[in-house]
Scaffold this active site. Structure first.
Site, PDB file in Angstrom:
ATOM      1  N   SER A 248       0.855  -1.196   0.000  1.00 37.79           N
ATOM      2  CA  SER A 248       0.000   0.000   0.000  1.00 37.79           C
ATOM      3  C   SER A 248       0.883   1.236   0.000  1.00 37.79           C
ATOM      4  O   SER A 248       2.115   1.132  -0.055  1.00 37.79           O
ATOM      5  CB  SER A 248      -0.892  -0.004   1.234  1.00 37.79           C
ATOM      6  OG  SER A 248      -0.095   0.292   2.372  1.00 37.79           O
ATOM      7  N   LYS A 249       0.229   2.388   0.122  1.00 36.09           N
ATOM      8  CA  LYS A 249       0.957   3.668   0.088  1.00 36.09           C
ATOM      9  C   LYS A 249       2.101   3.717   1.090  1.00 36.09           C
ATOM     10  O   LYS A 249       3.119   4.332   0.835  1.00 36.09           O
ATOM     11  CB  LYS A 249      -0.006   4.815   0.407  1.00 36.09           C
ATOM     12  CG  LYS A 249      -0.926   5.141  -0.728  1.00 36.09           C
ATOM     13  CD  LYS A 249      -1.263   6.637  -0.731  1.00 36.09           C
ATOM     14  CE  LYS A 249      -2.132   7.000  -1.904  1.00 36.09           C
ATOM     15  NZ  LYS A 249      -3.543   6.573  -1.683  1.00 36.09           N
ATOM     16  N   ARG A 250       1.871   3.044   2.231  1.00 35.85           N
ATOM     17  CA  ARG A 250       2.905   3.135   3.263  1.00 35.85           C
ATOM     18  C   ARG A 250       4.229   2.505   2.799  1.00 35.85           C
ATOM     19  O   ARG A 250       5.270   2.746   3.372  1.00 35.85           O
ATOM     20  CB  ARG A 250       2.394   2.529   4.563  1.00 35.85           C
ATOM     21  CG  ARG A 250       2.993   1.196   4.959  1.00 35.85           C
ATOM     22  CD  ARG A 250       2.372   0.739   6.194  1.00 35.85           C
ATOM     23  NE  ARG A 250       1.006   0.313   5.875  1.00 35.85           N
ATOM     24  CZ  ARG A 250       0.492  -0.840   6.250  1.00 35.85           C
ATOM     25  NH1 ARG A 250       1.180  -1.638   6.993  1.00 35.85           N
ATOM     26  NH2 ARG A 250      -0.718  -1.196   5.901  1.00 35.85           N
TER      27      ARG A 250
END
Ligand code: GLU
Length: 473
Positions: A248-250
């Site tokens: 994900s974005k993280r």
């Protein structure tokens, strides 16, 4: 004939997860000499943009995942969905639902607070004609819902299918609430549009992410209701980040366009992505699309999640870069060189520079930094300056200029002779000899081998650079 599709929603960029889905479908199509369809699922009008669609098409072309049919756009097929919605209404398997978003939200919250799984309770399932007329008179536009319960009850209590990746699966039919087919604005909901399209387009195999697994029983009920036979489904396990959490974005920007713009080769991306959930045999070195397609097999897809390892991808990218011919490398590096302002390098010179840095490149974006030292004389950094300010440095540099006068041309073969002569003349060797030369030529104390610097820069340029740094204060 095998017919597969890639069906992205143009609501954002393609990420590694989506593009792996595209790749595996493409490989299946190519392996079986089948057809790869591109379908843009743009029915979410508010979130879909033509810019996102354009980027998706560019990403796919860049990777070499060319499509045989399409791009179809769901937004251009609204009458088709309405036609089949009408058919379901005729079979009494669809009904108008006048619930407002607030009604639905309230119901959802109540169900959750009672510890029940949220699903449509069926408030509009059996409205009288009068009630419907009354809602319409008030200006309420209805959505159209699928009578999933009735459809399921007329079948067995379980919806079963054999997943190409995960084997036999079964879902409790009673757990499937009546879901929306057409939204109040007349656009189709995902589960409905996808079934109509897959069926009418003759899709035989659907490989997609595991996040769609819960949609599959719904879609199977629709196939039955419409009297169509479903394709074979295969759900690919998730891609995880190095911390074991879904990508994900993280984990940073994992969009394809980011890799495309930061110097990754499409061949390396495809070669790497193919290893996420599949283990292609690789006894001949690097794998390319054609070789991957030749050996692709759905049976070999893995059930367990795979981990995206950016370091490994970058390392692999370096190997694919090394495998390029100089012509290919030049073409691939040109945009990066131009962006750095290196516009007018003579082709033979450029070829020479690129072949000398090829082995060091992990991404194409590094090329400007790697060749800079050959194209400009960098100002000395503090360390290099300190070396150049020592009195012995001036002696070394002066002696080098003098010795160079005796060399017509510098080559890897005669370079040791130059060093030997300097050593004899100055009575020093090793660092005392190399450091001042390196500091003068490159402005720092590390970088390419001296022999490489001397032979690529050439006698004239070396003398000019040494001259500039001879009496530094
Ligand atoms: N538009 C859906 C998505 O992007 C496609 C899902 C499917 O393959 O059925 O996730």
């Amino acid at each position: 004939m095998t017919k597969v599709r890639f069906a992205p929603s143009p609501t954002g960029k393609l990420h590694l997860g989506n593009v792996r889905v595209a790749l595996f479908n493409w490989l299946l199509a190519r392996h079986t000499s089948g057809c790869f369809v591109l379908r843009i699922e743009d029915t979410d009008v508010r979130r879909s943009t033509s810019q996102a669609e354009e980027t998706i098409l560019e990403d796919l072309r860049w990777l070499g995942l060319h499509w045989d049919e399409g791009p179809y756009r769901q937004s251009e097929r609204l009458p088709v969905y309405r036609k089949y919605a009408g058919e379901l209404i005729g079979k009494r398997l669809a009904y108008p639902c006048f619930c407002t978003p607030e009604d639905l939200e309230r119901e959802r919250k109540e169900q959750i607070s009672r510890g029940q799984p949220p699903r449509y309770g069926g408030r509009c399932r059996d409205l009288t004609e009068e009630a419907k007329t009354e809602f319409r008179r008030k200006g309420r536009e209805p959505a159209l819902r699928f009578r999933a319960n009735a459809a399921a009850q007329s079948q067995e209590s379980q919806v079963r299918f054999r997943d190409l990746v995960r084997g036999e699966l079964s879902f409790e039919a009673a757990g499937i609430g009546d879901f929306v087919l057409l939204k109040a604005d007349g656009t189709p909901a995902y589960n409905f549009a996808v079934v109509v399209d897959d069926a009418l387009m003759g899709i035989t195999h659907v490989l997609r992410g595991e996040d769609h697994l819960s949609n599959t029983p719904r879609q199977l009920l629709l196939y039955r209701a419409l009297g169509w036979s479903p394709p074979q489904f295969g759900h690919l396990p998730l891609i995880l980040g190095p911390d074991g959490q879904p990508l994900s974005k993280r984990h940073g920007d994992t969009s394809v366009s980011r890799f495309r713009n930061s110097g990754y080769l499409p061949e390396a991306m495809a070669g790497y992505l193919a290893t996420l959930g599949w283990s292609p045999k690789n006894d001949k070195g690097l794998l390319y699309l054609s070789g991957l397609a030749e050996q692709f097999s759905v049976d070999k897809l893995s059930k367990s999640p795979s981990i995206f390892d950016q370091k490994k991808l970058t390392w692999l990218n370096g190997r694919y870069i090394q495998a390029l011919t100089i012509r290919e490398l030049t073409a691939a590096c040109l945009p990066y060189l131009q962006a750095a302002g290196y516009i007018r390098i003579e082709p033979p010179r450029l070829a020479q520079l690129l072949s000398s840095v090829q082995a060091e490149l992990k991404t194409l974006a590094e090329v400007a930094d790697k060749v800079r030292v050959y194209l400009e004389q960098p100002e000395p950094d503090p360390e290099a300056k300190a070396v150049l300010q020592q009195p012995e440095a001036g002696r070394v540099i002066a002696a080098a200029i003098k010795q160079l006068a005796g060399f017509q041309e510098l080559t890897p073969e005669n370079f040791p002779q130059l060093i030997q002569e300097l050593r004899q003349e100055l009575g020093v060797g090793g660092r005392k000899l190399y450091q001042p030369l390196r500091a003068a030529l490159t402005g720092c104390l590390h970088g390419p081998e001296l022999v490489q610097l001397f032979t690529i820069l050439g006698r004239e340029e070396i003398i000019a650079r040494l001259d500039k740094r001879i009496n530094i204060t």
